[in-house]
Design a protein around this motif. Structure first.
Motif, PDB file in Angstrom:
ATOM      1  N   TYR A   1      37.167   3.383   9.808  1.00  0.00           N
ATOM      2  CA  TYR A   1      35.930   4.176   9.731  1.00  0.00           C
ATOM      3  C   TYR A   1      35.557   4.604  11.151  1.00  0.00           C
ATOM      4  N   VAL A   2      35.543   5.908  11.378  1.00  0.00           N
ATOM      5  CA  VAL A   2      35.214   6.445  12.704  1.00  0.00           C
ATOM      6  C   VAL A   2      33.870   7.174  12.641  1.00  0.00           C
ATOM      7  N   ARG A   3      32.979   6.826  13.537  1.00  0.00           N
ATOM      8  CA  ARG A   3      31.699   7.553  13.661  1.00  0.00           C
ATOM      9  C   ARG A   3      31.451   7.802  15.149  1.00  0.00           C
ATOM     10  N   ASN A   4      31.304   9.082  15.497  1.00  0.00           N
ATOM     11  CA  ASN A   4      31.272   9.455  16.923  1.00  0.00           C
ATOM     12  C   ASN A   4      29.883   9.384  17.539  1.00  0.00           C
ATOM     13  N   PHE A   5      29.849   9.434  18.832  1.00  0.00           N
ATOM     14  CA  PHE A   5      28.609   9.671  19.586  1.00  0.00           C
ATOM     15  C   PHE A   5      28.760  10.995  20.317  1.00  0.00           C
ATOM     16  N   THR A   6      27.826  11.919  20.098  1.00  0.00           N
ATOM     17  CA  THR A   6      27.812  13.156  20.877  1.00  0.00           C
ATOM     18  C   THR A   6      26.995  12.886  22.128  1.00  0.00           C
ATOM     19  N   ASP A   7      27.691  12.744  23.258  1.00  0.00           N
ATOM     20  CA  ASP A   7      26.989  12.365  24.491  1.00  0.00           C
ATOM     21  C   ASP A   7      27.048  13.478  25.534  1.00  0.00           C
TER      22      ASP A   7
ATOM     23  N   GLY B   1      48.404  20.137   8.226  1.00  0.00           N
ATOM     24  CA  GLY B   1      47.530  19.035   7.807  1.00  0.00           C
ATOM     25  C   GLY B   1      46.520  19.495   6.776  1.00  0.00           C
ATOM     26  N   GLU B   2      45.862  18.528   6.150  1.00  0.00           N
ATOM     27  CA  GLU B   2      44.839  18.880   5.155  1.00  0.00           C
ATOM     28  C   GLU B   2      43.436  18.692   5.717  1.00  0.00           C
ATOM     29  N   PHE B   3      43.335  18.181   6.941  1.00  0.00           N
ATOM     30  CA  PHE B   3      42.056  17.750   7.512  1.00  0.00           C
ATOM     31  C   PHE B   3      41.449  16.729   6.544  1.00  0.00           C
ATOM     32  N   ALA B   4      40.194  16.891   6.090  1.00  0.00           N
ATOM     33  CA  ALA B   4      39.598  15.888   5.214  1.00  0.00           C
ATOM     34  C   ALA B   4      39.753  16.305   3.762  1.00  0.00           C
ATOM     35  N   ARG B   5      40.207  15.356   2.927  1.00  0.00           N
ATOM     36  CA  ARG B   5      40.386  15.674   1.510  1.00  0.00           C
ATOM     37  C   ARG B   5      39.066  15.694   0.759  1.00  0.00           C
TER      38      ARG B   5
ATOM     39  N   ARG C   1      41.088   6.257   5.472  1.00  0.00           N
ATOM     40  CA  ARG C   1      40.455   6.776   6.696  1.00  0.00           C
ATOM     41  C   ARG C   1      39.233   7.638   6.414  1.00  0.00           C
ATOM     42  N   MET C   2      38.154   7.316   7.120  1.00  0.00           N
ATOM     43  CA  MET C   2      36.887   8.025   6.914  1.00  0.00           C
ATOM     44  C   MET C   2      36.270   8.386   8.269  1.00  0.00           C
ATOM     45  N   TYR C   3      35.766   9.622   8.349  1.00  0.00           N
ATOM     46  CA  TYR C   3      35.067  10.091   9.553  1.00  0.00           C
ATOM     47  C   TYR C   3      33.662  10.523   9.163  1.00  0.00           C
TER      48      TYR C   3
ATOM     49  N   LEU D   1      42.368   9.686  13.538  1.00  0.00           N
ATOM     50  CA  LEU D   1      42.698   9.556  12.109  1.00  0.00           C
ATOM     51  C   LEU D   1      43.884  10.421  11.676  1.00  0.00           C
ATOM     52  N   GLY D   2      44.297  11.353  12.541  1.00  0.00           N
ATOM     53  CA  GLY D   2      45.455  12.190  12.208  1.00  0.00           C
ATOM     54  C   GLY D   2      45.073  13.528  11.601  1.00  0.00           C
ATOM     55  N   GLU D   3      46.133  14.312  11.256  1.00  0.00           N
ATOM     56  CA  GLU D   3      45.922  15.679  10.743  1.00  0.00           C
ATOM     57  C   GLU D   3      45.284  15.699   9.365  1.00  0.00           C
ATOM     58  N   SER D   4      45.555  14.623   8.601  1.00  0.00           N
ATOM     59  CA  SER D   4      45.009  14.534   7.242  1.00  0.00           C
ATOM     60  C   SER D   4      44.377  13.171   7.081  1.00  0.00           C
ATOM     61  N   PHE D   5      43.161  13.149   6.632  1.00  0.00           N
ATOM     62  CA  PHE D   5      42.537  11.856   6.333  1.00  0.00           C
ATOM     63  C   PHE D   5      41.720  11.980   5.054  1.00  0.00           C
ATOM     64  N   ASP D   6      41.088  10.868   4.634  1.00  0.00           N
ATOM     65  CA  ASP D   6      40.576  10.814   3.269  1.00  0.00           C
ATOM     66  C   ASP D   6      39.168  11.377   3.074  1.00  0.00           C
ATOM     67  N   ILE D   7      38.228  10.898   3.872  1.00  0.00           N
ATOM     68  CA  ILE D   7      36.819  11.225   3.608  1.00  0.00           C
ATOM     69  C   ILE D   7      36.146  11.694   4.891  1.00  0.00           C
TER      70      ILE D   7
END
Ligand code: AMP
Ligand code: ZN
Length: 479
Positions: free
Chosen positions: A67-73, A261-265, A26-28, A229-235
């Motif tokens: 892979y999640v990439r947001n839009f700030t709208d 959670g670890e948030f992002a590792r 999982r990547m944000y 992606l949950g409380e802990s994700f990879d990137i």
């Protein structure tokens, strides 16, 4: 399995990448605020993390990466643009005009980033569709003593999170001394940042326990990444300009709301892009959108194919500042023309070469990977050249077509210059040997490429005609 190593901004070390769940890596990545066309700096994180997405899919399987990439709208600049349209006499409501602006900007973003050969992420959440989750997260932070309400604002209590500043290596006191923080009467401490703020009746707003208002920017990413992606994700990725305060604030919010959670590792940051050695800015006249490059509305004055733009970006390691120059773009164009001519009609090898994937896996060494593509080209290993280039999103069918037929561009003209010199040299030899076969061959190949050839005692003149085929031109080799 190929071992991926990534430089983690959080630990400042290169680490072996071990996913939390190899079946769902999982990547944000922080996406754009959608108020206008993306500029060429905005394209850098998109291309960098697209290559990482491709590499992760290659190593863990295409169905095992999210892979999640947001839009700030929701943003003041969006509101301002909508207001301009209203002031110019548009009869629609501000809300409708805001929606129109964000929708059209998202469409442009997809067109422009697609033209650079980027894959669409697995999810592209719009902030305005996750307001409920943001409100819940803010309420939770208040409940845990990490946030407080004052005058319709909700603020994060920075001193309640002891690790604040760790990502960027700053202490809270240094940050205050740096005075990059806004002092406001509703803040307990100048460091505290906004989670929620009131909205006026004419501007977008949502009902909340703290009145009608809208979220701060940082909470958007914490809420959306948690939801998807949950409380802990990879990137977690983005440009280095976001490291402080945006990412620092994301960490504080997520760590305090989800202490288990670890948030992002792994945190990854791309360095900035410049133009001809200078910071891009409107006042310097070196500020360009991706669309400007594609359409030739930039200082170079020529239409740069998306594939060429992508190649230029990948030639510099993501952790180094990158310079966009006319010269580099021309060189990239020449290289890609050659590779495209070489691989025309070729069936790609089944798998990328192991050493190629390993080069790329060494902290996303795209420049090294391109050097290996040059070697494959020199070795005339077309099936592998094609397959490996595609791991970088180059030489794909979707990005092709630009090299076929059309007006000659800067790179073509320099190739024509070279051929002109080859012919002059061949003519000199032929005037001694009386064997004109080499000169005739050049002439025949040029005519086939749609180039008019005129030779006189003054020299050789080569002019592209309307039948000009760049692809054929680049197949002409020196005897
Ligand atoms: P923004 O819409 O300004 O929040 O930026 C969207 C993305 O573009 C973020 O990841 C920024 O870090 C990145 N970005 C903005 N300017 C540049 C630049 N000059 N070079 C590289 N990345 C940039
Ligand atoms: Zn973010």
């Amino acid at each position: 399995m190929t071992e991926i190593r990534l430089t983690n901004t959080k630990t400042r070390r290169k680490e072996v990448f071990t996913p939390i769940d190899p079946k769902n890596v999982r990547m944000y990545v922080c996406g754009p605020t959608v108020y206008d066309r993306a500029h060429i700096g905005n394209a850098r994180p998109v291309i960098v993390f697209d290559v990482l997405f491709r590499l992760l899919r290659h190593v863990y399987g295409p169905d095992h990466v999210t892979y999640v990439r947001n839009f700030t709208d929701v943003d003041d600049k969006i509101n301002a643009e909508a207001q301009r349209r209203k002031d110019a006499g548009d009869p629609r409501t501000l809300e409708e005009l805001i929606r129109e602006r964000t929708d059209e900007t998202i469409r442009w973003y997809h067109d422009d980033m697609g033209a650079l050969g980027n894959l669409t992420p697995s999810a592209e959440p719009r902030a305005t569709e996750y307001i409920g989750q943001m409100i819940a997260m803010i309420a939770d932070l208040i409940g845990r003593g990490h946030a407080y309400e004052k005058e319709g604002h909700v603020l994060f209590r920075v001193r309640s999170y002891k690790d604040y500043g760790k990502l960027s290596g700053r202490s809270v006191d240094d940050m205050i001394a740096g005075a990059r923080v806004e002092v406001a009467p509703f803040k307990e401490d100048p460091m505290d940042f906004v989670l929620w703020k009131p909205s006026t009746d004419d501007l977008p707003g949502w009902d909340s326990p703290w009145g009608r208002g809208r979220p701060g920017w940082h909470i958007e990413c914490s809420a959306m990444s948690h939801e998807l992606l949950g409380e802990s994700f990879d990137i977690h990725g983005g440009g280095i300009d976001l490291q402080f305060p945006h990412h620092e604030n994301e960490i504080a919010q997520s760590a305090c709301a989800h202490p288990k959670g670890e948030f992002a590792r792994v945190w990854m940051h791309n360095e900035m892009l410049q133009v001809e050695g200078k910071k891009m800015s409107k006042s310097l006249g070196n500020f360009f959108t991706v669309r400007d490059l594609l359409e030739g509305n930039w200082s170079g004055g020529w239409k740069v194919p998306g594939e060429v733009i992508r190649f230029v970006y990948l030639s510099t390691h993501y952790s180094k500042p990158m310079d966009w120059t006319d010269e580099k773009a021309k060189q990239a164009m020449a290289t890609l023309r050659k590779w495209r001519a070489q691989t025309r009609g070729v069936t790609p090898a089944d798998e990328p070469i192991q050493y190629f994937a390993e080069t790329l896996s060494e902290d996303l060494n795209t420049a090294g990977a391109i050097a290996e593509l040059h070697q494959l080209s020199h070795a005339h290993d077309q099936p592998n050249l094609l397959r490996n280039a595609r791991l970088l999103g180059l030489l794909t069918d979707e990005l092709g077509g630009w090299e076929d037929v059309g007006p000659a561009d800067g790179a073509d003209l320099s190739k024509l210059d070279s051929i002109g010199r080859w012919i002059s040299a061949a003519r000199e030899i032929a005037s001694q040997t009386k064997d004109f076969s080499v000169v005739d061959r050049y002439k025949r190949e040029l005519v086939e490429a749609g180039v008019e050839v005129r030779m006189s005692k003054h020299g050789v003149e080569l002019t592209p005609t309307s039948d000009f085929s760049s692809e054929r031109l680049w197949r002409i080799e020196r005897t």
